[in-house]
Write a protein that holds these residues in place. Structure first.
Motif, PDB file in Angstrom:
ATOM      1  N   PRO A  18      51.303  -3.077 -17.956  1.00  0.00           N
ATOM      2  CA  PRO A  18      50.745  -1.653 -17.795  1.00  0.00           C
ATOM      3  C   PRO A  18      49.276  -1.608 -17.752  1.00  0.00           C
ATOM      4  O   PRO A  18      48.614  -0.653 -17.258  1.00  0.00           O
ATOM      5  CB  PRO A  18      50.895  -1.182 -19.091  1.00  0.00           C
ATOM      6  N   CYS A  19      48.448  -3.093 -17.734  1.00  0.00           N
ATOM      7  CA  CYS A  19      46.996  -2.891 -17.777  1.00  0.00           C
ATOM      8  C   CYS A  19      46.386  -3.460 -16.452  1.00  0.00           C
ATOM      9  O   CYS A  19      46.961  -4.415 -15.762  1.00  0.00           O
ATOM     10  CB  CYS A  19      46.277  -3.621 -18.844  1.00  0.00           C
ATOM     11  N   ALA A  20      45.334  -2.657 -15.840  1.00  0.00           N
ATOM     12  CA  ALA A  20      44.712  -3.309 -14.802  1.00  0.00           C
ATOM     13  C   ALA A  20      44.017  -4.800 -14.936  1.00  0.00           C
ATOM     14  O   ALA A  20      43.826  -5.090 -16.233  1.00  0.00           O
ATOM     15  CB  ALA A  20      43.511  -2.429 -14.297  1.00  0.00           C
ATOM     16  N   GLY A  21      43.999  -5.527 -13.933  1.00  0.00           N
ATOM     17  CA  GLY A  21      43.237  -6.967 -14.064  1.00  0.00           C
ATOM     18  C   GLY A  21      41.996  -6.892 -14.819  1.00  0.00           C
ATOM     19  O   GLY A  21      41.839  -7.854 -15.812  1.00  0.00           O
ATOM     20  N   ALA A  22      40.957  -6.154 -14.649  1.00  0.00           N
ATOM     21  CA  ALA A  22      39.973  -6.084 -15.326  1.00  0.00           C
ATOM     22  C   ALA A  22      40.108  -6.029 -17.008  1.00  0.00           C
ATOM     23  O   ALA A  22      39.432  -6.510 -17.768  1.00  0.00           O
ATOM     24  CB  ALA A  22      38.637  -5.167 -14.671  1.00  0.00           C
ATOM     25  N   GLN A  23      40.925  -4.924 -17.216  1.00  0.00           N
ATOM     26  CA  GLN A  23      41.144  -4.483 -18.486  1.00  0.00           C
ATOM     27  C   GLN A  23      41.956  -5.826 -19.179  1.00  0.00           C
ATOM     28  O   GLN A  23      41.569  -6.121 -20.585  1.00  0.00           O
ATOM     29  CB  GLN A  23      41.792  -3.387 -18.468  1.00  0.00           C
ATOM     30  N   TYR A  24      42.848  -6.396 -18.526  1.00  0.00           N
ATOM     31  CA  TYR A  24      43.651  -7.406 -19.134  1.00  0.00           C
ATOM     32  C   TYR A  24      42.590  -8.701 -19.502  1.00  0.00           C
ATOM     33  O   TYR A  24      42.494  -9.302 -20.562  1.00  0.00           O
ATOM     34  CB  TYR A  24      44.673  -7.964 -18.222  1.00  0.00           C
ATOM     35  N   ALA A  25      41.572  -8.952 -18.449  1.00  0.00           N
ATOM     36  CA  ALA A  25      40.919 -10.123 -18.851  1.00  0.00           C
ATOM     37  C   ALA A  25      40.081  -9.894 -20.148  1.00  0.00           C
ATOM     38  O   ALA A  25      39.588 -10.710 -20.788  1.00  0.00           O
ATOM     39  CB  ALA A  25      39.638 -10.126 -17.630  1.00  0.00           C
ATOM     40  N   GLN A  26      39.444  -8.589 -20.243  1.00  0.00           N
ATOM     41  CA  GLN A  26      38.716  -8.149 -21.247  1.00  0.00           C
ATOM     42  C   GLN A  26      39.625  -8.328 -22.522  1.00  0.00           C
ATOM     43  O   GLN A  26      39.031  -8.855 -23.518  1.00  0.00           O
ATOM     44  CB  GLN A  26      38.249  -6.577 -21.331  1.00  0.00           C
ATOM     45  N   ILE A  27      41.000  -7.806 -22.632  1.00  0.00           N
ATOM     46  CA  ILE A  27      41.728  -8.125 -23.664  1.00  0.00           C
ATOM     47  C   ILE A  27      42.113  -9.668 -24.062  1.00  0.00           C
ATOM     48  O   ILE A  27      41.915  -9.752 -25.223  1.00  0.00           O
ATOM     49  CB  ILE A  27      43.131  -7.197 -23.537  1.00  0.00           C
ATOM     50  N   GLY A  29      40.384 -12.118 -23.447  1.00  0.00           N
ATOM     51  CA  GLY A  29      39.086 -12.669 -23.912  1.00  0.00           C
ATOM     52  C   GLY A  29      39.035 -12.342 -25.500  1.00  0.00           C
ATOM     53  O   GLY A  29      38.735 -13.205 -26.272  1.00  0.00           O
ATOM     54  N   GLN A  30      39.054 -11.063 -25.588  1.00  0.00           N
ATOM     55  CA  GLN A  30      38.952 -10.597 -27.143  1.00  0.00           C
ATOM     56  C   GLN A  30      39.943 -11.485 -28.178  1.00  0.00           C
ATOM     57  O   GLN A  30      39.357 -11.434 -29.177  1.00  0.00           O
ATOM     58  CB  GLN A  30      39.360  -9.218 -27.098  1.00  0.00           C
ATOM     59  N   TYR A  31      40.992 -11.756 -27.534  1.00  0.00           N
ATOM     60  CA  TYR A  31      41.985 -12.430 -28.622  1.00  0.00           C
ATOM     61  C   TYR A  31      42.257 -13.723 -28.120  1.00  0.00           C
ATOM     62  O   TYR A  31      43.318 -14.375 -28.416  1.00  0.00           O
ATOM     63  CB  TYR A  31      43.317 -11.628 -28.740  1.00  0.00           C
TER      64      TYR A  31
END
Length: 367
Positions: A18-27, A29-31
């Protein structure tokens, strides 16, 4: 090990449809620290317990962040396990069916406190009336499996046909007086859903649950159909060696334990319970309110969900599943938005790892 070490295969896959690539990278990385620990944990569990294969998915704060698979979907062909492999999810089918019933309830189409004969008029009257609410909490008095019944290889064309297995049997106790786990009670709920919805159970599940939630890999376990990515199923003999599971036909119990799915689909299902987009407050109240016996004894079960508050003072919603050739578990911690699902293609597997993963991600969120 069951197979030589040189054949050990770790298949890694991160999926966040469900997430775009940039958003996935952020997520991710966060976890990342928690995910790295989780990877080691499932690989160690796979080695320690000698599972044929295992797949896991996790969400944190309501977002799917990680999925992974280890081992084999087919030992003989050395076909690797994938996060999109389809397992027998067994009794996780119950909360999935519960969502359909809860939606009908909140729409005013299903009175969960009415006698089941209001929706299934052909089901025989018993000594006491039985309601859908009672069935959903295993308080309805419907019997459980008898020896050998889980090995049924008989195809049932309809939900109503499957009721014939237990329809003429007496209730085990007066409804509401005690908890008795019964998958057959959920067979009856599927007939109630058909009656309330006015369409076949599997069609209703697909239109009202699977498609809206993007659960495109969740299907009925038809043994006579070619189903892509369906794993091979295994059991252990008395010496602990893996064997091919016996042939079974689960068409008698779609609602109680007959679906195939993936950890990713099941985590998506869990995420849908964290807000009111898919299920409104009335539906969630039905699903997550622990039911009591007539004498106010707690059961630890709501409507298709185990509910408990643990030592960390957080509330957990969960369900486990055990099938011929499959073991599964789903856990939701609503406050942190943590959802974890894991599946293994062997009967009676140890899935304590799921709670360890849940604790890992919950602690990460709470830092």
């Amino acid at each position: 090990m069951i197979f030589p070490r040189r054949h050990l295969l770790l298949v890694l896959s991160f999926v966040l449809a469900p997430c775009a690539g940039a958003q996935y990278a952020q997520i991710s990385g966060q976890y990342q620290a928690a995910v790295d620990s989780a990877k080691k944990m499932i690989f160690q569990a796979w080695q320690e317990h000698k599972f044929p294969g295992m797949a896991v998915a996790a969400a944190v704060e309501g977002q799917l962040i990680w999925s992974e698979a280890v081992g084999f979907a087919d030992l003989e062909q050395r076909a690797p396990m994938w996060p999109h492999s389809r397992f027998r999810i067994a009794s996780i089918s119950k909360p999935i069916t519960a969502a359909a019933a809860a939606k009908l309830h909140s729409q005013g189409r299903l009175d969960v406190d009415a006698s089941v004969q209001q929706y299934v008029p052909d089901f025989p009257q018993k000594r006491w009336p039985v309601t859908t609410r009672q069935l959903g909490a295993h308080l309805g008095g419907i019997r459980s499996y008898r020896p050998g019944e889980m090995l049924s290889a008989i195809p049932y064309a309809t939900v109503s046909d499957g009721l014939d297995i237990f329809a003429t049997d007496s209730l085990m106790h007066e409804p509401g007086t005690r908890f008795l786990y019964s998958s057959y009670g959920w067979n009856l709920i599927s007939a109630v859903v058909e009656g309330a919805a006015g369409e076949p159970f599997l069609d209703h599940m697909r239109q009202e649950v699977f498609l809206p939630l993007g659960m495109l890999n969740t299907v009925a376990d038809h043994p006579d159909k070619l189903i892509a990515h369906r794993v091979r199923f295994y059991i252990r003999n008395e010496e602990g060696l893996l064997l091919n599971a016996p042939f079974v036909d689960n068409s008698y119990k779609w609602a109680g334990g007959g679906f195939l799915s993936t950890p990713i689909d099941v985590v998506r299902f869990g995420i849908a319970h964290l807000d009111s987009t898919f299920l409104d407050d009335a539906a969630k109240e039905l699903l997550f309110t622990e039911q009591l016996t007539n004498t106010d004894e707690p059961t630890g079960y709501a409507f298709g969900w185990n509910v408990e508050t643990r030592a960390d003072n957080l509330r957990y919603l969960s369900h486990s599943g055990g099938a011929i050739g499959g073991t599964s578990r789903l856990v939701i911690q609503p406050d942190t938005g943590v959802v974890v699902a894991a599946m293994i293609n062997v009967s009676n597997a140890n899935l304590e790892i799921v709670q360890e993963l849940v604790s890992l991600f919950v602690n990460h969120v709470q830092r």
